[in-house]
Design a protein around this motif. Structure first.
Motif, PDB file in Angstrom:
ATOM      1  N   GLU A  65      -2.001   6.008  10.430  1.00 41.03           N
ATOM      2  CA  GLU A  65      -2.894   5.512   9.390  1.00 41.03           C
ATOM      3  C   GLU A  65      -3.826   4.429   9.958  1.00 41.03           C
ATOM      4  OE1 GLU A  65      -1.188   3.412   6.044  1.00 41.03           O
ATOM      5  OE2 GLU A  65      -2.763   4.105   4.722  1.00 41.03           O
TER       6      GLU A  65
ATOM      7  N   GLU B 152      -1.450   0.896  -1.477  1.00 38.74           N
ATOM      8  CA  GLU B 152      -0.751  -0.357  -1.149  1.00 38.74           C
ATOM      9  C   GLU B 152      -0.383  -1.164  -2.397  1.00 38.74           C
ATOM     10  OE1 GLU B 152       0.537  -0.508   1.539  1.00 38.74           O
ATOM     11  OE2 GLU B 152      -0.671   0.859   2.747  1.00 38.74           O
TER      12      GLU B 152
ATOM     13  N   TYR C 149      -2.806  -5.266  -1.139  1.00 35.11           N
ATOM     14  CA  TYR C 149      -1.364  -5.277  -1.426  1.00 35.11           C
ATOM     15  C   TYR C 149      -1.067  -6.075  -2.707  1.00 35.11           C
ATOM     16  CZ  TYR C 149      -0.195  -3.231   3.125  1.00 35.11           C
ATOM     17  OH  TYR C 149      -0.072  -2.380   4.192  1.00 35.11           O
TER      18      TYR C 149
ATOM     19  N   ALA D  58       5.362  -0.779   9.688  1.00 36.64           N
ATOM     20  CA  ALA D  58       6.051   0.402   9.165  1.00 36.64           C
ATOM     21  C   ALA D  58       5.012   1.346   8.574  1.00 36.64           C
ATOM     22  CB  ALA D  58       7.059  -0.005   8.099  1.00 36.64           C
TER      23      ALA D  58
ATOM     24  N   GLU E 237       4.558   4.984   6.001  1.00 40.37           N
ATOM     25  CA  GLU E 237       5.194   5.875   5.018  1.00 40.37           C
ATOM     26  C   GLU E 237       5.021   7.345   5.371  1.00 40.37           C
ATOM     27  OE1 GLU E 237       2.535   3.840   4.560  1.00 40.37           O
ATOM     28  OE2 GLU E 237       1.024   4.733   3.248  1.00 40.37           O
TER      29      GLU E 237
ATOM     30  N   HIS F 212       5.682   4.604  -1.291  1.00 40.45           N
ATOM     31  CA  HIS F 212       4.493   5.296  -0.778  1.00 40.45           C
ATOM     32  C   HIS F 212       4.647   6.816  -0.787  1.00 40.45           C
ATOM     33  CE1 HIS F 212       1.570   2.384   0.596  1.00 40.45           C
ATOM     34  NE2 HIS F 212       2.366   1.776   1.441  1.00 40.45           N
TER      35      HIS F 212
ATOM     36  N   HIS G 161       9.231  -0.433  -0.147  1.00 35.96           N
ATOM     37  CA  HIS G 161       7.762  -0.279  -0.098  1.00 35.96           C
ATOM     38  C   HIS G 161       7.396   1.098   0.474  1.00 35.96           C
ATOM     39  CE1 HIS G 161       3.604  -2.049   0.534  1.00 35.96           C
ATOM     40  NE2 HIS G 161       3.569  -1.058   1.419  1.00 35.96           N
ATOM     41  N   GLU G 162       7.997   1.446   1.592  1.00 37.22           N
ATOM     42  CA  GLU G 162       7.652   2.728   2.228  1.00 37.22           C
ATOM     43  C   GLU G 162       8.141   3.906   1.386  1.00 37.22           C
ATOM     44  OE1 GLU G 162       5.477   2.296   4.392  1.00 37.22           O
ATOM     45  OE2 GLU G 162       5.921   0.190   4.822  1.00 37.22           O
TER      46      GLU G 162
HETATM   47  N1  LEU Z   1       0.701   1.778   4.899  1.00 35.57           N
HETATM   48  C1  LEU Z   1       1.406   0.835   5.749  1.00 35.57           C
HETATM   49  C2  LEU Z   1       2.307   0.037   4.817  1.00 35.57           C
HETATM   50  O1  LEU Z   1       3.248   0.568   4.360  1.00 35.57           O
HETATM   51  C3  LEU Z   1       0.474  -0.054   6.508  1.00 35.57           C
HETATM   52  C4  LEU Z   1      -0.296   0.632   7.613  1.00 35.57           C
HETATM   53  C5  LEU Z   1      -1.400  -0.230   8.119  1.00 35.57           C
HETATM   54  C6  LEU Z   1       0.563   1.057   8.778  1.00 35.57           C
HETATM   55  O2  LEU Z   1       2.061  -1.071   4.452  1.00 35.57           O
END
Ligand code: LEU
Length: 483
Positions: A177, A359, A410, A315, A317, A340, A336-337
């Motif tokens: 990503e 996010e 976020y 990290a 997802e 996602h 969090h992941e």
């Molecule tokens: N989507 C990722 C996260 O869970 C961040 C990405 C920049 C690796 O926050």
């Protein structure tokens, strides 16, 4: 924007002597030929993708002969469709040297535009709407280097190599990503063109491969093992996980949180020797799946788990199999992941400017998980609010690459949902989330689509609460839901 290392001019040099010139005269240009060069015109990454191209499926075969080195060889067959006539297919690719290209099984002319990171293929006749074609690309060598400048330590996107000796026997994995997938796979590398994947990974004996989707039978070759994975639901290209390591695969009982209570396969991959303190972050995945599916609706895929990696990266997802660095192995990042998987992987942003839709929702899951543990969700919201009050904030639709993963994406994104919840109450908020995932799973949407959908689901007051947080230049007041 991403920076291309000058060192990778090696790739350009290799390519200069590489692909043959088109063997036949090009077909007479159809009326749309000028449009064939048009990208998806993403507001943040304008060079990505091709307008009118719809990749439906990627059948990927990767061979990693020496895990821990960057080298790989690949053969991918893309199932293509078009929404407008395409005289050329222009895939994002900054990967190893292309050795062969076939269109429906027949050799096809191709060229590289390394500066634009495009592999351009000329089919025997333009691909027309309503038709489907199979495009095969074979390649071998080292992937290109695309750096993501959003992080203080420059992050190399896409295909990662962890050399043997750095606490392991050599490993490779994807961390793509936003736009790293095209370092190792020719793709329409944009979240508005989601696709299904079959991923076959061939490794030496002793190594295990893991990838997004459900695992099939392992094929034993002479001195090789091929692992096969089926990702049956469409995902954005950046969400494809591929891992090679000396892994221990740990199965857990399936969790009945899929559509209509379907069981979700549970498996985690830990590099041999992973500490118990790392593994313990994933001990409650079953409970997390139950809590989050209660808020969000059925879990959208057939499997969930993590693959732990050793480098100190963020990290990610990756679909059905979050990529979790040792240093991020804690419950907050784990939840969090997992969130996602709904928001990002199943429901995806139509452009990179809309990435707060990923996010913000995933961050909000951290608050929901805190509450499910009997913790104080409002205190979590107040902490986010203090961060924004101190550090500054912006409207949620990003206007530049440096904003994609900032605090506004976020924490402000999460507070936008908190504001919606405060405006409509818990029951309507939960119903909204279920309806949102049901409506947009497998699809991509813009921020404007979200606001329109909110209006139809929860009415003008809910939409207005959300809109204030989406659009206002300053920081709106801290929302306080009644429970
Ligand atoms: N989507 C990722 C996260 O869970 C961040 C990405 C920049 C690796 O926050």
């Amino acid at each position: 924007n991403s920076t291309v290392l000058p060192g990778l001019l090696i790739l350009a040099a290799m390519l200069a002597g590489g692909p043959p010139a088109p063997a036949q005269p090009l077909p007479a240009p159809p009326p749309v030929s000028a449009g064939a060069a048009r990208t998806l015109n993403d507001p943040i990454f304008p060079s990505l993708g091709q307008l009118g191209l719809d990749v439906r499926h990627y059948d990927v075969a990767l061979t990693v002969a020496e895990p821990g080195t960057p080298e790989l060889s690949g053969a991918v067959t893309l199932t293509l469709a078009a929404t407008r006539p395409l005289a050329e297919v222009r895939l994002d690719f900054y990967g190893p040297t292309v050795t062969a290209v076939r269109w429906n099984g027949q050799a096809a002319p191709f060229r590289m535009e390394p500066d634009r990171q495009k592999l351009v293929v000329t089919p025997p006749a333009p691909l027309l709407p309503g038709q489907e074609a199979r495009l095969t690309v074979e390649y071998q060598g080292a992937p290109g280097v695309i750096l993501d400048p959003d992080f203080s330590t420059p992050l190399r996107l896409g295909w990662q190599a962890v050399p043997a000796g750095e606490g392991g026997a050599g490993a490779n994995f994807t961390l793509s990503e936003p736009q790293g997938t095209h370092t190792f796979l020719p793709t329409n590398d944009h979240p508005s063109d989601k696709a299904t994947f079959t991923t076959r990974v061939t490794v030496p004996p002793g190594f295990t491969a893991a990838a997004s989707g459900l695992e099939g039978a392992v094929v034993e070759g002479s001195g090789t093992r091929t692992f096969v994975f089926t990702q049956a639901e469409p995902i954005p290209t950046y969400a494809l996980a591929v891992h090679v390591n000396r892994f221990e695969r740990v199965m857990a009982p399936p969790v009945p949180v899929g559509a209509n209570g379907a069981p979700v396969v549970r498996r985690d991959y830990f590099p041999v020797g992973t500490a118990d303190s790392t593994r313990s972050a994933y001990a409650r995945t079953d409970e997390m799946l139950r809590v989050l599916s209660g808020w969000f609706g059925p879990y959208p895929f057939g499997a969930y788990g993590v693959a732990v990696v050793t480098p100190p990266l963020p990290a990610l997802e990756t679909a059905t199999l979050s990529t979790m660095p040792v240093r991020s192995s804690n419950e907050r990042v784990a939840v969090h992941e997992l969130a996602h998987q709904w928001f990002g992987d199943a429901v995806s942003p139509a452009t990179w400017a809309d990435v707060w839709l990923n996010e913000g929702f995933a961050t909000y899951a951290e608050l929901l998980w805190t509450e499910a543990q009997g913790g104080d969700g409002q205190a979590v919201a107040a902490r986010w609010y203090a961060i924004l009050a101190q550090g500054g904030t912006r409207p949620l639709v990003a206007t530049q690459a440096g904003q994609l993963f900032d605090r506004s994406a976020y924490q402000r994104g999460a507070l936008a949902l908190h504001a919606l919840r405060a405006a409509v109450g818990d029951a309507a908020f939960r119903a909204f989330l279920h309806a949102y995932t049901a409506r947009f799973s497998g699809k991509s949407l813009t921020t404007a689509d979200l606001l329109t959908f909110a209006h139809t689901q929860v009415g003008g007051a809910g939409e207005a609460a959300l809109r204030t947080w989406v659009e206002s230049p300053g920081l709106p007041p801290l929302p306080v839901p009644a429970h």
